[in-house]
Design a protein around this motif. Sequence first.
Motif, PDB file in Angstrom:
ATOM      1  N   PHE A 131      22.652  -7.403 -39.901  1.00 29.56           N
ATOM      2  CA  PHE A 131      21.908  -8.562 -39.400  1.00 29.56           C
ATOM      3  C   PHE A 131      20.909  -9.069 -40.439  1.00 29.56           C
ATOM      4  O   PHE A 131      20.786 -10.278 -40.666  1.00 29.56           O
ATOM      5  CB  PHE A 131      21.175  -8.192 -38.111  1.00 29.56           C
ATOM      6  CG  PHE A 131      20.357  -9.321 -37.543  1.00 29.56           C
ATOM      7  CD1 PHE A 131      20.987 -10.446 -37.019  1.00 29.56           C
ATOM      8  CD2 PHE A 131      18.975  -9.260 -37.539  1.00 29.56           C
ATOM      9  CE1 PHE A 131      20.234 -11.493 -36.495  1.00 29.56           C
ATOM     10  CE2 PHE A 131      18.224 -10.298 -37.028  1.00 29.56           C
ATOM     11  CZ  PHE A 131      18.848 -11.418 -36.496  1.00 29.56           C
ATOM     12  N   VAL A 132      20.196  -8.133 -41.084  1.00 28.50           N
ATOM     13  CA  VAL A 132      19.243  -8.532 -42.130  1.00 28.50           C
ATOM     14  C   VAL A 132      19.966  -9.211 -43.284  1.00 28.50           C
ATOM     15  O   VAL A 132      19.514 -10.236 -43.816  1.00 28.50           O
ATOM     16  CB  VAL A 132      18.457  -7.297 -42.637  1.00 28.50           C
ATOM     17  CG1 VAL A 132      17.621  -7.659 -43.859  1.00 28.50           C
ATOM     18  CG2 VAL A 132      17.581  -6.737 -41.526  1.00 28.50           C
ATOM     19  N   LEU A 133      21.117  -8.674 -43.672  1.00 22.79           N
ATOM     20  CA  LEU A 133      21.917  -9.263 -44.740  1.00 22.79           C
ATOM     21  C   LEU A 133      22.366 -10.675 -44.368  1.00 22.79           C
ATOM     22  O   LEU A 133      22.305 -11.596 -45.194  1.00 22.79           O
ATOM     23  CB  LEU A 133      23.143  -8.385 -45.023  1.00 22.79           C
ATOM     24  CG  LEU A 133      24.110  -8.882 -46.095  1.00 22.79           C
ATOM     25  CD1 LEU A 133      23.433  -8.876 -47.465  1.00 22.79           C
ATOM     26  CD2 LEU A 133      25.358  -8.006 -46.127  1.00 22.79           C
ATOM     27  N   ALA A 134      22.793 -10.856 -43.129  1.00 17.75           N
ATOM     28  CA  ALA A 134      23.240 -12.173 -42.679  1.00 17.75           C
ATOM     29  C   ALA A 134      22.101 -13.182 -42.735  1.00 17.75           C
ATOM     30  O   ALA A 134      22.291 -14.340 -43.143  1.00 17.75           O
ATOM     31  CB  ALA A 134      23.804 -12.082 -41.263  1.00 17.75           C
ATOM     32  N   GLN A 135      20.899 -12.758 -42.350  1.00 14.04           N
ATOM     33  CA  GLN A 135      19.752 -13.659 -42.392  1.00 14.04           C
ATOM     34  C   GLN A 135      19.361 -13.991 -43.828  1.00 14.04           C
ATOM     35  O   GLN A 135      19.060 -15.153 -44.151  1.00 14.04           O
ATOM     36  CB  GLN A 135      18.565 -13.035 -41.659  1.00 14.04           C
ATOM     37  CG  GLN A 135      18.676 -13.084 -40.137  1.00 14.04           C
ATOM     38  CD  GLN A 135      17.367 -12.740 -39.463  1.00 14.04           C
ATOM     39  OE1 GLN A 135      16.667 -11.819 -39.878  1.00 14.04           O
ATOM     40  NE2 GLN A 135      17.009 -13.481 -38.418  1.00 14.04           N
ATOM     41  N   MET A 136      19.354 -12.995 -44.691  1.00 17.06           N
ATOM     42  CA  MET A 136      18.973 -13.214 -46.094  1.00 17.06           C
ATOM     43  C   MET A 136      19.947 -14.163 -46.787  1.00 17.06           C
ATOM     44  O   MET A 136      19.555 -14.979 -47.624  1.00 17.06           O
ATOM     45  CB  MET A 136      18.931 -11.880 -46.832  1.00 17.06           C
ATOM     46  CG  MET A 136      17.799 -10.958 -46.407  1.00 17.06           C
ATOM     47  SD  MET A 136      17.873  -9.345 -47.246  1.00 17.06           S
ATOM     48  CE  MET A 136      17.768  -9.845 -48.959  1.00 17.06           C
ATOM     49  N   MET A 137      21.216 -14.081 -46.438  1.00 18.86           N
ATOM     50  CA  MET A 137      22.238 -14.918 -47.074  1.00 18.86           C
ATOM     51  C   MET A 137      22.443 -16.238 -46.343  1.00 18.86           C
ATOM     52  O   MET A 137      23.243 -17.068 -46.767  1.00 18.86           O
ATOM     53  CB  MET A 137      23.560 -14.155 -47.138  1.00 18.86           C
ATOM     54  CG  MET A 137      23.509 -12.875 -47.943  1.00 18.86           C
ATOM     55  SD  MET A 137      25.065 -11.942 -47.893  1.00 18.86           S
ATOM     56  CE  MET A 137      26.183 -13.097 -48.692  1.00 18.86           C
ATOM     57  N   GLY A 138      21.729 -16.424 -45.233  1.00 15.62           N
ATOM     58  CA  GLY A 138      21.901 -17.643 -44.450  1.00 15.62           C
ATOM     59  C   GLY A 138      23.289 -17.734 -43.828  1.00 15.62           C
ATOM     60  O   GLY A 138      23.840 -18.832 -43.709  1.00 15.62           O
ATOM     61  N   MET A 139      23.832 -16.594 -43.422  1.00 12.37           N
ATOM     62  CA  MET A 139      25.198 -16.566 -42.911  1.00 12.37           C
ATOM     63  C   MET A 139      25.266 -16.098 -41.461  1.00 12.37           C
ATOM     64  O   MET A 139      26.279 -15.574 -41.013  1.00 12.37           O
ATOM     65  CB  MET A 139      26.081 -15.672 -43.787  1.00 12.37           C
ATOM     66  CG  MET A 139      26.201 -16.151 -45.224  1.00 12.37           C
ATOM     67  SD  MET A 139      27.345 -15.161 -46.234  1.00 12.37           S
ATOM     68  CE  MET A 139      28.922 -15.737 -45.603  1.00 12.37           C
ATOM     69  N   VAL A 140      24.180 -16.318 -40.713  1.00  8.86           N
ATOM     70  CA  VAL A 140      24.238 -16.085 -39.272  1.00  8.86           C
ATOM     71  C   VAL A 140      25.194 -17.122 -38.681  1.00  8.86           C
ATOM     72  O   VAL A 140      25.176 -18.284 -39.072  1.00  8.86           O
ATOM     73  CB  VAL A 140      22.848 -16.198 -38.630  1.00  8.86           C
ATOM     74  CG1 VAL A 140      22.930 -16.065 -37.117  1.00  8.86           C
ATOM     75  CG2 VAL A 140      21.910 -15.143 -39.206  1.00  8.86           C
ATOM     76  N   ASN A 141      26.041 -16.715 -37.770  1.00  7.10           N
ATOM     77  CA  ASN A 141      27.105 -17.553 -37.186  1.00  7.10           C
ATOM     78  C   ASN A 141      28.218 -17.854 -38.182  1.00  7.10           C
ATOM     79  O   ASN A 141      28.982 -18.794 -37.982  1.00  7.10           O
ATOM     80  CB  ASN A 141      26.549 -18.867 -36.629  1.00  7.10           C
ATOM     81  CG  ASN A 141      25.615 -18.652 -35.452  1.00  7.10           C
ATOM     82  OD1 ASN A 141      25.921 -17.880 -34.544  1.00  7.10           O
ATOM     83  ND2 ASN A 141      24.465 -19.311 -35.470  1.00  7.10           N
ATOM     84  N   SER A 142      28.307 -17.055 -39.243  1.00 12.56           N
ATOM     85  CA  SER A 142      29.338 -17.277 -40.258  1.00 12.56           C
ATOM     86  C   SER A 142      30.564 -16.413 -39.999  1.00 12.56           C
ATOM     87  O   SER A 142      30.478 -15.182 -39.953  1.00 12.56           O
ATOM     88  CB  SER A 142      28.779 -16.971 -41.651  1.00 12.56           C
ATOM     89  OG  SER A 142      29.806 -16.983 -42.614  1.00 12.56           O
ATOM     90  N   HIS A 143      31.708 -17.067 -39.846  1.00 12.63           N
ATOM     91  CA  HIS A 143      32.970 -16.322 -39.692  1.00 12.63           C
ATOM     92  C   HIS A 143      33.386 -15.684 -41.018  1.00 12.63           C
ATOM     93  O   HIS A 143      34.042 -14.637 -41.026  1.00 12.63           O
ATOM     94  CB  HIS A 143      34.067 -17.262 -39.200  1.00 12.63           C
ATOM     95  CG  HIS A 143      33.841 -17.731 -37.801  1.00 12.63           C
ATOM     96  ND1 HIS A 143      34.450 -18.843 -37.258  1.00 12.63           N
ATOM     97  CD2 HIS A 143      33.046 -17.228 -36.804  1.00 12.63           C
ATOM     98  CE1 HIS A 143      34.054 -19.010 -36.010  1.00 12.63           C
ATOM     99  NE2 HIS A 143      33.205 -18.055 -35.717  1.00 12.63           N
ATOM    100  N   LEU A 144      33.013 -16.310 -42.122  1.00 11.73           N
ATOM    101  CA  LEU A 144      33.354 -15.763 -43.438  1.00 11.73           C
ATOM    102  C   LEU A 144      32.728 -14.390 -43.629  1.00 11.73           C
ATOM    103  O   LEU A 144      33.385 -13.459 -44.124  1.00 11.73           O
ATOM    104  CB  LEU A 144      32.896 -16.714 -44.548  1.00 11.73           C
ATOM    105  CG  LEU A 144      33.094 -16.211 -45.986  1.00 11.73           C
ATOM    106  CD1 LEU A 144      34.572 -15.937 -46.266  1.00 11.73           C
ATOM    107  CD2 LEU A 144      32.516 -17.204 -46.987  1.00 11.73           C
TER     108      LEU A 144
END
Length: 282
Positions: A131-144
Amino acid sequence: MHTNSQSRFWRLLLTYAVLIGITVVIIYPLAWTVGASFNPGNSLVSTSLIPKHPTFAHYVALTKTSATFYYFRWFANSIKISVATMILSVIFVSMTAYAFSRFKFVGRKNGLTVFLLLQMIPQFSALIAIFVLAQMMGMVNSHLLLILIYTGGQIPMSTYLMKGYFDSIPRDLDESARIDGAGNTRIFLKILMPLARPMLAVVAMNGFTGPLGDFAISSVILRNPKAYTLPIGLYNLITDKMGASYTTFAAGAILISVPVAIVFLMLQRNFVTGLTAGGTKG
């Protein structure tokens, strides 16, 4: 002689009893799910294995959308993620397994040990980091991001299994191809890959079905209802305090089994392909 016949009879009887028992254990819950999807109402209390008044109302309800319900969008999201994961898993696992099987390099043995140890770590232990990684990369809700996570999760154990399969393919085939002027890439694509079709089918099937059944990781990354996959959407359907519908959930669960069955039928022939099928030089 009579004793041997009796012993064989009891062994066969025990074998068939076990097979019938396993079949019942598998089919009975599935039959109840199918029955529930055709039962009227929303509760499982009044459902029966064979509906007295069957209805398609729950399947029709899946076509309707609202601010929080997008069944066929979730269906498409799940299929997209599963297909992409399957393709990438087959590509990366086969190349990694080939490297471990046919080449000697520093860290080869330790790398295989790490792959095996990684399987002992449960997925939910990394949820906070993901979850932290997704937030840092701006990839929340990202299917990729989900596809990359699922593909990475498939690599360790699948590589370990496929490496063992490659090891069982005689190296004489490699040497014969090299005498004819074939390089490593051609040996990999033209010799090992066709012979490894049974294991490739297993990797492909695992890569396809894994994302379809995952709830923990996808629920951490996907927060927008339109980006949900089916496990999240269907879970929310039965936890809705204002209108939980177990029968509609059953209808949705039955529909997602259709692509799984199709993929299995497509790969079924490869599951039983002989190790040396197609091994003759053409």
